[in-house]
Design a protein around this motif. Structure first.
Motif, PDB file in Angstrom:
ATOM      1  N   LEU A   1       0.827  -1.202   0.000  1.00 41.20           N
ATOM      2  CA  LEU A   1       0.000   0.000   0.000  1.00 41.20           C
ATOM      3  C   LEU A   1       0.864   1.256   0.000  1.00 41.20           C
ATOM      4  CD1 LEU A   1      -2.747   1.403   0.200  1.00 41.20           C
ATOM      5  CD2 LEU A   1      -2.592   1.133   2.681  1.00 41.20           C
ATOM      6  N   ARG A   2       1.892   1.283   0.825  1.00 40.40           N
ATOM      7  CA  ARG A   2       2.789   2.431   0.888  1.00 40.40           C
ATOM      8  C   ARG A   2       3.456   2.652  -0.468  1.00 40.40           C
ATOM      9  NH1 ARG A   2       5.590   1.129   5.254  1.00 40.40           N
ATOM     10  NH2 ARG A   2       6.980  -0.195   4.044  1.00 40.40           N
TER      11      ARG A   2
ATOM     12  N   ARG B   1       3.928   5.739  -5.614  1.00 43.41           N
ATOM     13  CA  ARG B   1       3.906   5.727  -7.083  1.00 43.41           C
ATOM     14  C   ARG B   1       2.758   6.590  -7.613  1.00 43.41           C
ATOM     15  NH1 ARG B   1       6.742   3.312 -10.558  1.00 43.41           N
ATOM     16  NH2 ARG B   1       7.639   1.824  -9.101  1.00 43.41           N
ATOM     17  N   GLU B   2       1.593   6.533  -6.949  1.00 39.18           N
ATOM     18  CA  GLU B   2       0.466   7.351  -7.386  1.00 39.18           C
ATOM     19  C   GLU B   2       0.755   8.838  -7.199  1.00 39.18           C
ATOM     20  OE1 GLU B   2      -4.253   8.136  -6.489  1.00 39.18           O
ATOM     21  OE2 GLU B   2      -3.271   6.423  -5.552  1.00 39.18           O
ATOM     22  N   LEU B   3       1.352   9.209  -6.083  1.00 40.53           N
ATOM     23  CA  LEU B   3       1.723  10.600  -5.854  1.00 40.53           C
ATOM     24  C   LEU B   3       2.687  11.071  -6.931  1.00 40.53           C
ATOM     25  CD1 LEU B   3       1.858  13.174  -4.058  1.00 40.53           C
ATOM     26  CD2 LEU B   3       3.783  12.079  -2.909  1.00 40.53           C
ATOM     27  N   TYR B   4       3.673  10.245  -7.237  1.00 40.40           N
ATOM     28  CA  TYR B   4       4.659  10.610  -8.242  1.00 40.40           C
ATOM     29  C   TYR B   4       3.998  10.752  -9.616  1.00 40.40           C
ATOM     30  CZ  TYR B   4       9.148  10.846 -10.558  1.00 40.40           C
ATOM     31  OH  TYR B   4      10.217  11.273 -11.286  1.00 40.40           O
ATOM     32  N   ASP B   5       3.119   9.814  -9.966  1.00 43.15           N
ATOM     33  CA  ASP B   5       2.443   9.880 -11.264  1.00 43.15           C
ATOM     34  C   ASP B   5       1.506  11.080 -11.356  1.00 43.15           C
ATOM     35  OD1 ASP B   5       3.756   7.635 -12.155  1.00 43.15           O
ATOM     36  OD2 ASP B   5       2.080   6.270 -11.747  1.00 43.15           O
ATOM     37  N   ARG B   6       0.858  11.424 -10.258  1.00 44.15           N
ATOM     38  CA  ARG B   6      -0.051  12.571 -10.271  1.00 44.15           C
ATOM     39  C   ARG B   6       0.682  13.897 -10.386  1.00 44.15           C
ATOM     40  NH1 ARG B   6      -5.354  12.085  -6.711  1.00 44.15           N
ATOM     41  NH2 ARG B   6      -6.023  10.041  -7.395  1.00 44.15           N
TER      42      ARG B   6
ATOM     43  N   TYR C   1      11.343  14.658 -17.540  1.00 43.52           N
ATOM     44  CA  TYR C   1      12.057  13.543 -18.150  1.00 43.52           C
ATOM     45  C   TYR C   1      12.002  12.307 -17.256  1.00 43.52           C
ATOM     46  CZ  TYR C   1      15.778  10.551 -19.816  1.00 43.52           C
ATOM     47  OH  TYR C   1      16.480   9.456 -20.237  1.00 43.52           O
ATOM     48  N   LEU C   2      12.262  12.482 -15.966  1.00 45.38           N
ATOM     49  CA  LEU C   2      12.207  11.352 -15.035  1.00 45.38           C
ATOM     50  C   LEU C   2      10.805  10.765 -14.960  1.00 45.38           C
ATOM     51  CD1 LEU C   2      14.445  12.555 -12.072  1.00 45.38           C
ATOM     52  CD2 LEU C   2      14.889  10.669 -13.638  1.00 45.38           C
ATOM     53  N   LEU C   3       9.807  11.617 -15.010  1.00 50.21           N
ATOM     54  CA  LEU C   3       8.436  11.132 -14.958  1.00 50.21           C
ATOM     55  C   LEU C   3       8.107  10.296 -16.198  1.00 50.21           C
ATOM     56  CD1 LEU C   3       5.947  11.219 -13.184  1.00 50.21           C
ATOM     57  CD2 LEU C   3       5.226  13.249 -14.395  1.00 50.21           C
TER      58      LEU C   3
ATOM     59  N   LEU D   1      11.474   7.060  -6.171  1.00 49.73           N
ATOM     60  CA  LEU D   1      10.458   7.996  -6.654  1.00 49.73           C
ATOM     61  C   LEU D   1      10.127   9.040  -5.593  1.00 49.73           C
ATOM     62  CD1 LEU D   1       7.968   5.591  -8.479  1.00 49.73           C
ATOM     63  CD2 LEU D   1       9.715   7.056  -9.490  1.00 49.73           C
ATOM     64  N   GLY D   2      10.036   8.596  -4.349  1.00 50.09           N
ATOM     65  CA  GLY D   2       9.762   9.537  -3.257  1.00 50.09           C
ATOM     66  C   GLY D   2      10.856  10.567  -3.115  1.00 50.09           C
ATOM     67  N   TRP D   3      12.104  10.123  -3.188  1.00 50.44           N
ATOM     68  CA  TRP D   3      13.225  11.061  -3.096  1.00 50.44           C
ATOM     69  C   TRP D   3      13.265  12.002  -4.293  1.00 50.44           C
ATOM     70  CZ3 TRP D   3      15.440  12.573   1.027  1.00 50.44           C
ATOM     71  CH2 TRP D   3      15.562  11.734   2.124  1.00 50.44           C
ATOM     72  N   ALA D   4      12.963  11.491  -5.484  1.00 51.94           N
ATOM     73  CA  ALA D   4      12.938  12.349  -6.672  1.00 51.94           C
ATOM     74  C   ALA D   4      11.838  13.409  -6.550  1.00 51.94           C
ATOM     75  CB  ALA D   4      12.726  11.502  -7.922  1.00 51.94           C
TER      76      ALA D   4
END
Length: 140
Positions: free
Chosen positions: A22-23, A28-33, A78-80, A95-98
């Protein structure tokens, strides 16, 4: 630290088994959004440049800060795209750190740009700058 340690609510044992998955999914969802916010920030940077028109020529270093922000924004986009194209290449921790690094660098750029431009702006430009930043915060 687990999610159960963060507040007064305790996860039932059957839910605690899915905690890591879940975490990771939430990160990943936060990063994608963040794509929508980053895409919206591209025209906003150029609106900000127009608002800071007077300071653009007078403030030393403001062009460098603007170039830095465009570079950070391009790197984040670019990273996204890279992580969307190959989802298994980056871990949720990376992803969290990025996400945090990109947000911190862009926020620092906005702060530096405001600090450098402030002495060269009129009352109307300061009002427009406040409205622009309110819009940025609303999108974020």
């Amino acid at each position: 630290m687990s999610l159960a340690d963060l507040g007064p609510y305790r996860l039932p044992p059957e839910d605690a088994a899915y905690e890591a998955a879940l975490r990771d999914a939430l990160v990943r969802e936060l990063y994608d959004r963040s794509f929508g916010a980053l895409a919206a920030l591209v025209p906003v940077l150029f609106i900000l440049k127009a608002v800071l028109d007077t300071a653009w020529e007078l403030a030393p270093g403001i062009k460098w800060v603007f170039a830095f922000m465009v570079l950070v924004l391009a790197a984040r986009l670019y990273l996204l795209f890279w992580t969307r194209k190959s989802p298994g290449r980056a871990t949720p921790r990376q992803l969290g750190w990025a996400f945090l690094a990109g947000a911190a660098l862009l926020a620092s750029g906005f702060a530096a740009m405001n600090w450098l431009a402030w002495p060269y702006l009129g009352v109307g430009q300061i009002g427009l700058l406040i409205i622009t930043h309110a819009g940025i915060n609303a999108v974020a």
